[in-house]
Design a protein around this motif. Structure first.
Motif, PDB file in Angstrom:
ATOM      1  N   LEU A 126       7.122  -5.160   6.469  1.00 38.27           N
ATOM      2  CA  LEU A 126       6.238  -4.020   6.211  1.00 38.27           C
ATOM      3  C   LEU A 126       7.017  -2.698   6.270  1.00 38.27           C
ATOM      4  O   LEU A 126       6.805  -1.804   5.440  1.00 38.27           O
ATOM      5  CB  LEU A 126       5.092  -4.003   7.221  1.00 38.27           C
ATOM      6  CG  LEU A 126       4.063  -5.128   7.101  1.00 38.27           C
ATOM      7  CD1 LEU A 126       3.026  -5.007   8.213  1.00 38.27           C
ATOM      8  CD2 LEU A 126       3.389  -5.122   5.736  1.00 38.27           C
ATOM      9  N   SER A 129       9.475  -2.536   3.239  1.00 36.34           N
ATOM     10  CA  SER A 129       8.778  -2.398   1.961  1.00 36.34           C
ATOM     11  C   SER A 129       8.328  -0.962   1.712  1.00 36.34           C
ATOM     12  O   SER A 129       8.109  -0.560   0.569  1.00 36.34           O
ATOM     13  CB  SER A 129       7.577  -3.341   1.903  1.00 36.34           C
ATOM     14  OG  SER A 129       6.601  -2.979   2.872  1.00 36.34           O
ATOM     15  N   ARG A 130       8.192  -0.180   2.777  1.00 33.56           N
ATOM     16  CA  ARG A 130       7.840   1.233   2.630  1.00 33.56           C
ATOM     17  C   ARG A 130       9.060   2.120   2.442  1.00 33.56           C
ATOM     18  O   ARG A 130       8.956   3.199   1.862  1.00 33.56           O
ATOM     19  CB  ARG A 130       7.047   1.699   3.853  1.00 33.56           C
ATOM     20  CG  ARG A 130       5.688   1.022   3.992  1.00 33.56           C
ATOM     21  CD  ARG A 130       4.976   1.457   5.244  1.00 33.56           C
ATOM     22  NE  ARG A 130       3.675   0.784   5.366  1.00 33.56           N
ATOM     23  CZ  ARG A 130       2.854   0.926   6.393  1.00 33.56           C
ATOM     24  NH1 ARG A 130       3.201   1.720   7.402  1.00 33.56           N
ATOM     25  NH2 ARG A 130       1.698   0.283   6.430  1.00 33.56           N
ATOM     26  N   LEU A 131      10.199   1.657   2.941  1.00 32.81           N
ATOM     27  CA  LEU A 131      11.416   2.462   2.865  1.00 32.81           C
ATOM     28  C   LEU A 131      12.209   2.220   1.598  1.00 32.81           C
ATOM     29  O   LEU A 131      12.866   3.133   1.082  1.00 32.81           O
ATOM     30  CB  LEU A 131      12.304   2.184   4.082  1.00 32.81           C
ATOM     31  CG  LEU A 131      11.732   2.549   5.453  1.00 32.81           C
ATOM     32  CD1 LEU A 131      12.704   2.137   6.549  1.00 32.81           C
ATOM     33  CD2 LEU A 131      11.444   4.045   5.529  1.00 32.81           C
ATOM     34  N   ARG A 134      10.167  -0.069  -4.684  1.00 31.80           N
ATOM     35  CA  ARG A 134       9.215  -1.140  -4.946  1.00 31.80           C
ATOM     36  C   ARG A 134       9.661  -1.946  -6.169  1.00 31.80           C
ATOM     37  O   ARG A 134       9.057  -1.887  -7.237  1.00 31.80           O
ATOM     38  CB  ARG A 134       7.819  -0.557  -5.163  1.00 31.80           C
ATOM     39  CG  ARG A 134       7.131  -0.098  -3.879  1.00 31.80           C
ATOM     40  CD  ARG A 134       6.789  -1.287  -3.016  1.00 31.80           C
ATOM     41  NE  ARG A 134       6.029  -0.911  -1.828  1.00 31.80           N
ATOM     42  CZ  ARG A 134       4.713  -0.913  -1.765  1.00 31.80           C
ATOM     43  NH1 ARG A 134       4.000  -1.267  -2.826  1.00 31.80           N
ATOM     44  NH2 ARG A 134       4.100  -0.566  -0.658  1.00 31.80           N
ATOM     45  N   ARG A 218       2.276  -3.440  -8.359  1.00 32.05           N
ATOM     46  CA  ARG A 218       2.827  -2.165  -8.829  1.00 32.05           C
ATOM     47  C   ARG A 218       3.408  -2.331 -10.225  1.00 32.05           C
ATOM     48  O   ARG A 218       3.254  -1.458 -11.085  1.00 32.05           O
ATOM     49  CB  ARG A 218       3.907  -1.673  -7.860  1.00 32.05           C
ATOM     50  CG  ARG A 218       4.501  -0.322  -8.248  1.00 32.05           C
ATOM     51  CD  ARG A 218       5.562   0.100  -7.249  1.00 32.05           C
ATOM     52  NE  ARG A 218       6.148   1.381  -7.608  1.00 32.05           N
ATOM     53  CZ  ARG A 218       5.664   2.558  -7.259  1.00 32.05           C
ATOM     54  NH1 ARG A 218       4.564   2.604  -6.527  1.00 32.05           N
ATOM     55  NH2 ARG A 218       6.254   3.668  -7.620  1.00 32.05           N
TER      56      ARG A 218
END
Length: 229
Positions: A126, A129-131, A134, A218
């Protein structure tokens, strides 16, 4: 990392048993949301692979053993709740049929491998995946990191439990050094295996990789937005 009978006192073993039961109850509810007809066969295959990998044990000292855990692999392929169930089933079968891990320590082993390892891996996923960008190409690298951190995390958690209720005459600092040293090495192996398997499934059927779903969504959104009206 299978903990044997008698390594922790009764109070600590009972406490981890309660944590394991609570975690399994939550996993049963969460697994219903994750599993569908498409992913159910993959969950079974993942459990079988983890079972086989965990059966290859080698001693790391202090009465414990080291081996692949498989928590990160299961979490990224089928989701953390289903992974918790898969690992728990594997550990129960190993304890009852193969005497791998103690019966009284079953709650401890489920807590360490089906909860700490799985959810540490999912937490790493998690965060990364934000850093990271994508893109699907980063998922195997995320799997590598998640696989690595999940193993020492379980080793540290075990050492914490030993500090609370350890019954063997082993200095805590020595145990921590041995556990972290060996499980850092095991973590590297687990990281490679996790990245290779996730990457292989991703190349053939990305829709079957739970961790890839946000990236696929996405990608589909970008395609729709780029399509002519």
């Amino acid at each position: 990392m299978h903990v044997p009978d008698g390594f922790l006192d009764l109070a600590t073993s009972a406490g981890t048993a309660a944590v394991a039961v609570g975690g399994l109850a939550l996993a049963l509810r969460g697994g219903r949301r994750e599993l569908d007809d498409r992913l159910a066969p993959l969950a079974g295959v993942t459990a079988v692979f983890v079972f086989a990998g965990q059966m290859i044990n080698f001693p790391v000292g202090a009465g414990t053993s080291g081996h692949m855990i498989g928590g990160a692999l299961a979490a990224l392929l089928v989701g953390p709740w289903t992974a918790t169930l898969c690992l728990s089933v594997v550990l129960i079968v190993q304890a009852l049929l193969f005497s791998d891990g103690g019966i009284t320590a079953l709650g401890t082993n489920i807590t360490l491998m089906a909860l700490v390892s799985v959810w540490t891996a999912w937490g790493a996923y998690l965060v990364l995946s934000r850093l990271l960008p994508r893109r699907l190409s980063v998922v195997p690298w995320v799997a590598f990191v998640a696989g690595f951190v999940s193993v020492p995390a379980a080793a540290v958690a075990f050492t914490g439990l030993y500090a609370l209720g350890g019954q063997a005459p082993i200095p805590l600092d020595s145990l921590l050094t041995v556990m972290l040293g060996w499980h850092a090495v095991i973590g590297l192996g687990e990281a490679v295996i996790t990245a290779l398997i996730v990457g292989s499934v991703l190349a053939v059927r990305p829709d079957l990789v739970r961790a890839a779903q946000p990236y696929l969504e996405r990608q589909r959104l970008e395609i729709r937005e780029g399509s002519p009206a």
